[in-house]
Write a protein that holds these residues in place. Structure first.
Motif, PDB file in Angstrom:
ATOM      1  N   GLU A 105       0.714  -1.463  -0.102  1.00 28.79           N
ATOM      2  CA  GLU A 105       0.003   0.032   0.081  1.00 28.79           C
ATOM      3  C   GLU A 105       1.043   1.370   0.042  1.00 28.79           C
ATOM      4  OE1 GLU A 105      -3.625   1.458  -0.476  1.00 28.79           O
ATOM      5  OE2 GLU A 105      -3.521  -0.434  -0.045  1.00 28.79           O
ATOM      6  N   ALA A 106       1.988   1.369   0.614  1.00 29.38           N
ATOM      7  CA  ALA A 106       2.996   2.553   0.790  1.00 29.38           C
ATOM      8  C   ALA A 106       3.452   2.928  -0.456  1.00 29.38           C
ATOM      9  CB  ALA A 106       3.953   2.181   1.869  1.00 29.38           C
ATOM     10  N   VAL A 107       3.778   2.031  -1.457  1.00 30.64           N
ATOM     11  CA  VAL A 107       4.228   2.295  -2.634  1.00 30.64           C
ATOM     12  C   VAL A 107       3.352   3.162  -3.394  1.00 30.64           C
ATOM     13  CG1 VAL A 107       5.843   0.480  -2.944  1.00 30.64           C
ATOM     14  CG2 VAL A 107       3.536   0.007  -3.642  1.00 30.64           C
ATOM     15  N   LYS A 108       2.274   3.087  -3.170  1.00 32.26           N
ATOM     16  CA  LYS A 108       1.051   3.928  -3.982  1.00 32.26           C
ATOM     17  C   LYS A 108       1.323   5.417  -3.484  1.00 32.26           C
ATOM     18  CE  LYS A 108      -2.200   0.287  -3.805  1.00 32.26           C
ATOM     19  NZ  LYS A 108      -3.620  -0.463  -3.318  1.00 32.26           N
ATOM     20  N   ARG A 109       1.803   5.728  -2.170  1.00 37.65           N
ATOM     21  CA  ARG A 109       2.060   6.893  -1.850  1.00 37.65           C
ATOM     22  C   ARG A 109       3.370   7.425  -2.211  1.00 37.65           C
ATOM     23  NH1 ARG A 109      -0.689   9.252   2.579  1.00 37.65           N
ATOM     24  NH2 ARG A 109       1.239  10.023   3.269  1.00 37.65           N
ATOM     25  N   ASP A 110       4.419   6.536  -2.246  1.00 39.80           N
ATOM     26  CA  ASP A 110       5.890   6.704  -2.449  1.00 39.80           C
ATOM     27  C   ASP A 110       6.355   5.603  -2.841  1.00 39.80           C
ATOM     28  OD1 ASP A 110       8.465   7.655  -2.264  1.00 39.80           O
ATOM     29  OD2 ASP A 110       9.001   7.365  -0.279  1.00 39.80           O
ATOM     30  N   PRO A 111       6.699   5.859  -4.426  1.00 37.75           N
ATOM     31  CA  PRO A 111       7.130   4.614  -5.351  1.00 37.75           C
ATOM     32  C   PRO A 111       8.565   4.221  -4.806  1.00 37.75           C
ATOM     33  CG  PRO A 111       5.963   6.085  -6.821  1.00 37.75           C
ATOM     34  CD  PRO A 111       6.016   6.903  -5.443  1.00 37.75           C
ATOM     35  N   ASN A 112       9.151   4.859  -4.191  1.00 38.90           N
ATOM     36  CA  ASN A 112      10.887   4.636  -3.728  1.00 38.90           C
ATOM     37  C   ASN A 112      10.838   4.228  -2.005  1.00 38.90           C
ATOM     38  OD1 ASN A 112      11.904   5.685  -6.039  1.00 38.90           O
ATOM     39  ND2 ASN A 112      11.174   8.038  -5.429  1.00 38.90           N
ATOM     40  N   ILE A 113       9.744   3.967  -1.607  1.00 37.94           N
ATOM     41  CA  ILE A 113       9.745   3.449  -0.075  1.00 37.94           C
ATOM     42  C   ILE A 113      10.245   2.049  -0.359  1.00 37.94           C
ATOM     43  CG2 ILE A 113       7.423   2.588  -0.069  1.00 37.94           C
ATOM     44  CD1 ILE A 113       7.515   3.715   3.021  1.00 37.94           C
ATOM     45  N   LYS A 114      10.953   1.626   0.467  1.00 38.99           N
ATOM     46  CA  LYS A 114      11.762   0.198   0.601  1.00 38.99           C
ATOM     47  C   LYS A 114      10.872  -0.847   1.609  1.00 38.99           C
ATOM     48  CE  LYS A 114      16.288   1.890  -0.508  1.00 38.99           C
ATOM     49  NZ  LYS A 114      17.710   1.691   0.097  1.00 38.99           N
ATOM     50  N   TRP A 115      10.857  -1.937   1.285  1.00 38.16           N
ATOM     51  CA  TRP A 115      10.266  -2.723   2.095  1.00 38.16           C
ATOM     52  C   TRP A 115      10.819  -2.750   3.594  1.00 38.16           C
ATOM     53  CZ3 TRP A 115      11.814  -7.217   4.905  1.00 38.16           C
ATOM     54  CH2 TRP A 115      10.612  -8.432   5.288  1.00 38.16           C
ATOM     55  N   GLY A 116       9.754  -2.695   4.483  1.00 34.26           N
ATOM     56  CA  GLY A 116      10.411  -2.648   5.781  1.00 34.26           C
ATOM     57  C   GLY A 116      10.567  -1.211   6.375  1.00 34.26           C
ATOM     58  N   GLN A 117      10.625  -0.135   5.690  1.00 34.43           N
ATOM     59  CA  GLN A 117      10.561   1.083   6.085  1.00 34.43           C
ATOM     60  C   GLN A 117       9.331   1.762   6.576  1.00 34.43           C
ATOM     61  OE1 GLN A 117      11.993   3.463   2.356  1.00 34.43           O
ATOM     62  NE2 GLN A 117      13.785   3.862   3.633  1.00 34.43           N
ATOM     63  N   ASN A 118       9.419   2.544   7.582  1.00 33.52           N
ATOM     64  CA  ASN A 118       8.334   3.387   8.143  1.00 33.52           C
ATOM     65  C   ASN A 118       7.381   2.598   8.682  1.00 33.52           C
ATOM     66  OD1 ASN A 118       7.567   6.293   7.549  1.00 33.52           O
ATOM     67  ND2 ASN A 118       5.755   5.478   7.849  1.00 33.52           N
ATOM     68  N   VAL A 119       8.039   1.339   9.504  1.00 36.37           N
ATOM     69  CA  VAL A 119       7.372   0.620  10.368  1.00 36.37           C
ATOM     70  C   VAL A 119       8.341   0.271  11.741  1.00 36.37           C
ATOM     71  CG1 VAL A 119       6.729  -1.947  10.763  1.00 36.37           C
ATOM     72  CG2 VAL A 119       6.284  -0.774   8.551  1.00 36.37           C
ATOM     73  N   GLY A 120       7.668   0.335  12.863  1.00 34.94           N
ATOM     74  CA  GLY A 120       8.353  -0.074  14.179  1.00 34.94           C
ATOM     75  C   GLY A 120       8.003  -1.225  14.503  1.00 34.94           C
ATOM     76  N   HIS A 121       8.760  -1.719  15.495  1.00 38.56           N
ATOM     77  CA  HIS A 121       8.894  -3.121  16.171  1.00 38.56           C
ATOM     78  C   HIS A 121       9.001  -3.046  17.352  1.00 38.56           C
ATOM     79  CE1 HIS A 121       9.544  -5.253  12.127  1.00 38.56           C
ATOM     80  NE2 HIS A 121       9.866  -3.967  11.737  1.00 38.56           N
ATOM     81  N   PHE A 122       8.064  -4.103  18.184  1.00 40.81           N
ATOM     82  CA  PHE A 122       7.915  -3.866  19.450  1.00 40.81           C
ATOM     83  C   PHE A 122       8.634  -4.980  20.083  1.00 40.81           C
ATOM     84  CE2 PHE A 122       4.362  -4.373  22.964  1.00 40.81           C
ATOM     85  CZ  PHE A 122       4.624  -3.041  23.497  1.00 40.81           C
ATOM     86  N   ARG A 123       9.423  -4.801  21.158  1.00 42.71           N
ATOM     87  CA  ARG A 123      10.067  -5.920  21.792  1.00 42.71           C
ATOM     88  C   ARG A 123      10.512  -5.628  23.371  1.00 42.71           C
ATOM     89  NH1 ARG A 123       9.601  -7.848  17.496  1.00 42.71           N
ATOM     90  NH2 ARG A 123      11.146  -9.044  16.159  1.00 42.71           N
ATOM     91  N   ASP A 124      10.930  -6.551  23.947  1.00 45.50           N
ATOM     92  CA  ASP A 124      11.404  -6.498  25.483  1.00 45.50           C
ATOM     93  C   ASP A 124      12.880  -6.503  25.191  1.00 45.50           C
ATOM     94  OD1 ASP A 124      11.873  -6.557  28.158  1.00 45.50           O
ATOM     95  OD2 ASP A 124      11.435  -8.485  28.429  1.00 45.50           O
ATOM     96  N   ILE A 125      13.714  -5.673  25.847  1.00 48.36           N
ATOM     97  CA  ILE A 125      15.162  -5.881  25.582  1.00 48.36           C
ATOM     98  C   ILE A 125      15.974  -5.587  27.083  1.00 48.36           C
ATOM     99  CG2 ILE A 125      17.092  -5.037  24.554  1.00 48.36           C
ATOM    100  CD1 ILE A 125      15.505  -3.722  22.173  1.00 48.36           C
ATOM    101  N   VAL A 126      16.464  -6.565  27.306  1.00 48.21           N
ATOM    102  CA  VAL A 126      17.197  -6.412  28.737  1.00 48.21           C
ATOM    103  C   VAL A 126      18.587  -6.827  28.582  1.00 48.21           C
ATOM    104  CG1 VAL A 126      17.186  -7.285  31.134  1.00 48.21           C
ATOM    105  CG2 VAL A 126      14.935  -7.106  29.997  1.00 48.21           C
TER     106      VAL A 126
END
Length: 423
Positions: free
Chosen positions: A269-290
């Motif tokens: 869906e994002a490439v319809k707004r920005d054809p240059n956006i790469k797979w994985g861009q503009n997405v955050g990832h949730f974790r527990d880090i210790v």
């Protein structure tokens, strides 16, 4: 790369206190303690270079494992003792909120914090909160194990979308009107004949009838530059919606197949707004880090912190579904060991955490990581040291330098912000 912390201020009653005391969430001793511990964490994260902190919205937590009923107010509290770190919500539950008041509160937070506000919106999964707070709107919660999920999810999404549209319209326009199924802004036939309105805000009225409203103050930041975040999702539909809006979805699951499905949905869906956006861009990832000196020490810290909260509270709402592997049947083990084994909790020595983080960043093109910090029942001094080891040892080992986003103010701003003037 950006790191931002997710904080759910649990009462800082420790394990033995939580076992013996009734209604710990109502105990002022524990809440004052948790404010102190969270302030220590937030000030440290600002110094370490984290981009943001964010709070959740849940209500009626007399049990004490979440005391976070107003994330915008918590952001305002944090703005008072910080200067650089950004402040947001993960998230305000729109299906049960008055969107006009949310828009006003966000704008005020933006001014109080001198442009450090970002907005985060969610649909709500805790029934006692969503249905009680949102009773005037017929709001219902949405959660993975709900037997009436399809109907309730559709109702929830409808309320969310209208509230979002109202907030977006108010923040992006000086005056605004909206006609929806649930919200009319403003309602019809409101008489407003004040001469100052006709002189200074003439677009609000036609004759003596109110036709539009606007919020004052509006945001300090240029609204086109304000980030919107959508936590915490496993849903391809939510990923696609986020892409349409240019928002940052925060992926909940550590399971490879789920992550890739989410990233595929967003990118398609994002490439319809920005054809240059790469797979994985503009997405955050949730974790527990210790991070600690040894894997065993880190595991025990995590078990006493987020592991205690997750397994004793959040499992009831289906959180372990985020850890379910494809084709797996039966209950997912409700243990911190399962959280570690399945990849949600990245707990270990500097070398262990570096190896696991580096692989995740490479596999998914991660630009933003959102650690959930189990402050409250967890040992705050050990969590502070974990953050220090993460930033000063782990990230340099894998070549990661932290970035902090700077605000872009509205062009109408002609003078210094309030804190840059003499007080």
């Amino acid at each position: 790369m950006r790191f931002g912390a997710f904080l759910v201020p649990a009462s800082a009653a420790k394990h033995d206190e939580l076992k013996k005391e009734k209604y710990p969430g109502a105990n002022p001793t524990y809440y004052q303690r948790t404010l102190n511990e969270h302030a220590r964490i937030i000030k440290q994260l600002e110094e370490l270079g984290f981009d943001f902190v964010a709070f959740s919205e849940h209500h009626f937590h007399l049990e004490g494992l979440e005391i976070s009923n107003n994330p915008i107010m918590l952001d305002t509290w944090a703005a008072g003792f910080t200067k650089r770190i950004r402040l947001g919500q993960m998230a305000t539950v729109l299906s049960a909120r008055n969107p006009i008041l949310v828009a006003e509160d966000l704008a005020m937070l933006d001014h109080f914090s001198e442009g450090r506000m970002f907005a985060g919106f969610a649909r709500g999964y805790q029934s006692r909160h969503v249905t009680t707070i949102g009773q005037k709107y017929g709001a219902v919660a949405t959660f993975a194990t709900d037997p009436d999920y399809a109907a309730n999810d559709a109702r929830n999404r409808e309320l969310f979308q209208e509230a979002y549209d109202v907030i977006k319209g108010l923040l992006n326009n000086t005056t605004f009107s909206y006609k929806g199924k649930h919200w009319q802004v403003p309602p019809d036939n409101i008489n407003w004949d004040h001469p100052k309105t006709k002189l200074l805000a003439p677009d609000m009225v036609e004759g003596d009838i109110l036709k539009k409203i606007g919020i004052a103050p509006n945001t300090l930041q240029d609204p086109s530059t304000i980030e919107v975040m959508v936590p915490f999702t496993l849903s391809p539909n939510t990923m696609r919606w986020s892409a349409q809006e240019g928002a940052w979805p925060i992926v909940f699951s550590p399971i490879d197949e789920i992550i890739r499905g989410c990233l595929d949905a967003y990118h398609s869906e994002a490439v319809k707004r920005d054809p240059n956006i790469k797979w994985g861009q503009n997405v955050g990832h949730f974790r527990d880090i210790v991070v600690a000196d040894t894997d065993e020490e880190a595991f025990n810290i995590g078990k006493d912190a987020l592991g205690y909260i997750w397994t004793g509270w959040h499992d009831h709402f289906g959180f372990n579904e985020a850890l379910r592997r494809p084709g797996e049947e039966g209950p997912v083990p409700n243990t911190y060991a399962s959280m570690v084994d399945r990849g949600f909790a990245i707990a270990g020595s500097v070398d262990t955490v570096a190896r696991k983080l580096e692989k995740a960043i490479k596999d998914y093109g991660i630009e933003m990581m959102v650690p959930w910090m189990g402050v409250g029942p967890g040992p705050v001094d050990k969590l502070l040291r974990s953050n220090e080891l993460l930033v000063e040892k782990v990230l340099p080992l894998i070549g990661i330098k932290l970035e902090q986003r700077k605000p872009t103010f509205r062009k109408e701003l002609r003078e210094p912000t309030w804190r840059d003037r003499p007080l």
